[in-house]
Write a protein that holds these residues in place. Structure first.
Motif, PDB file in Angstrom:
ATOM      1  N   ARG A   1      -5.264  52.311  48.832  1.00 61.15           N
ATOM      2  CA  ARG A   1      -5.689  53.667  49.161  1.00 61.15           C
ATOM      3  C   ARG A   1      -4.458  54.541  49.280  1.00 61.15           C
ATOM      4  NH1 ARG A   1      -6.877  57.571  53.027  1.00 61.15           N
ATOM      5  NH2 ARG A   1      -9.012  58.346  53.014  1.00 61.15           N
ATOM      6  N   ALA A   2      -4.536  55.741  48.731  1.00 61.96           N
ATOM      7  CA  ALA A   2      -3.444  56.710  48.824  1.00 61.96           C
ATOM      8  C   ALA A   2      -4.039  58.095  48.998  1.00 61.96           C
ATOM      9  CB  ALA A   2      -2.583  56.671  47.566  1.00 61.96           C
ATOM     10  N   GLY A   3      -3.311  58.968  49.690  1.00 57.96           N
ATOM     11  CA  GLY A   3      -3.812  60.314  49.910  1.00 57.96           C
ATOM     12  C   GLY A   3      -2.700  61.309  50.148  1.00 57.96           C
ATOM     13  N   LEU A   4      -3.051  62.565  50.029  1.00 63.68           N
ATOM     14  CA  LEU A   4      -2.132  63.682  50.243  1.00 63.68           C
ATOM     15  C   LEU A   4      -2.801  64.713  51.146  1.00 63.68           C
ATOM     16  CD1 LEU A   4      -1.033  64.285  46.555  1.00 63.68           C
ATOM     17  CD2 LEU A   4       0.326  63.195  48.329  1.00 63.68           C
ATOM     18  N   THR A   5      -1.984  65.426  51.906  1.00 63.30           N
ATOM     19  CA  THR A   5      -2.478  66.526  52.732  1.00 63.30           C
ATOM     20  C   THR A   5      -1.559  67.714  52.558  1.00 63.30           C
ATOM     21  OG1 THR A   5      -3.382  65.007  54.377  1.00 63.30           O
ATOM     22  CG2 THR A   5      -3.017  67.273  55.082  1.00 63.30           C
ATOM     23  N   GLN A   6      -2.142  68.889  52.333  1.00 64.47           N
ATOM     24  CA  GLN A   6      -1.376  70.134  52.254  1.00 64.47           C
ATOM     25  C   GLN A   6      -1.948  71.108  53.280  1.00 64.47           C
ATOM     26  OE1 GLN A   6      -3.187  69.386  49.105  1.00 64.47           O
ATOM     27  NE2 GLN A   6      -1.622  67.854  48.739  1.00 64.47           N
ATOM     28  N   ARG A   7      -1.055  71.847  53.896  1.00 64.57           N
ATOM     29  CA  ARG A   7      -1.478  72.868  54.857  1.00 64.57           C
ATOM     30  C   ARG A   7      -0.945  74.225  54.400  1.00 64.57           C
ATOM     31  NH1 ARG A   7      -0.860  68.346  57.989  1.00 64.57           N
ATOM     32  NH2 ARG A   7      -2.655  67.862  59.279  1.00 64.57           N
ATOM     33  N   VAL A   8      -1.832  75.200  54.354  1.00 61.86           N
ATOM     34  CA  VAL A   8      -1.490  76.574  53.996  1.00 61.86           C
ATOM     35  C   VAL A   8      -2.119  77.473  55.054  1.00 61.86           C
ATOM     36  CG1 VAL A   8      -1.658  78.372  52.244  1.00 61.86           C
ATOM     37  CG2 VAL A   8      -1.474  75.979  51.540  1.00 61.86           C
TER      38      VAL A   8
END
Length: 78
Positions: free
Chosen positions: A19-26
């Motif tokens: 499992r792999a994931g990314l998170t971006q905050r704007v």
């Protein structure tokens, strides 16, 4: 063992997943994406055993390799 006389048994197995994931905050927004692979090496294994089945059909196969992709968006009120 799958029957009372212990003449039917299921073999051991090993499963792996990735499992792999990314998170971006704007600003107040949060974006998340992920991917998952279950049964990474496509191992054949039993998903269930019917103990003492009258017809001798004790074993039921489990799913083969599966993929899952997902994404979410969240807004945080501050």
């Amino acid at each position: 063992y799958a029957n009372d006389t212990n003449t039917e048994s299921a073999a051991a197995y090993f499963l792996a997943a990735l499992r792999a994931g990314l998170t971006q905050r704007v600003g107040n927004w949060s974006f998340q994406e992920f991917g998952r692979v279950d049964n990474l090496f496509n191992q054949a294994y039993l998903g269930a055993v019917a103990v003492n089945d009258a017809n001798g059909r004790y074993y039921f196969p489990a799913p083969t390799r599966s993929w899952l992709l997902g994404a979410s968006v969240a807004y945080a009120f501050r």
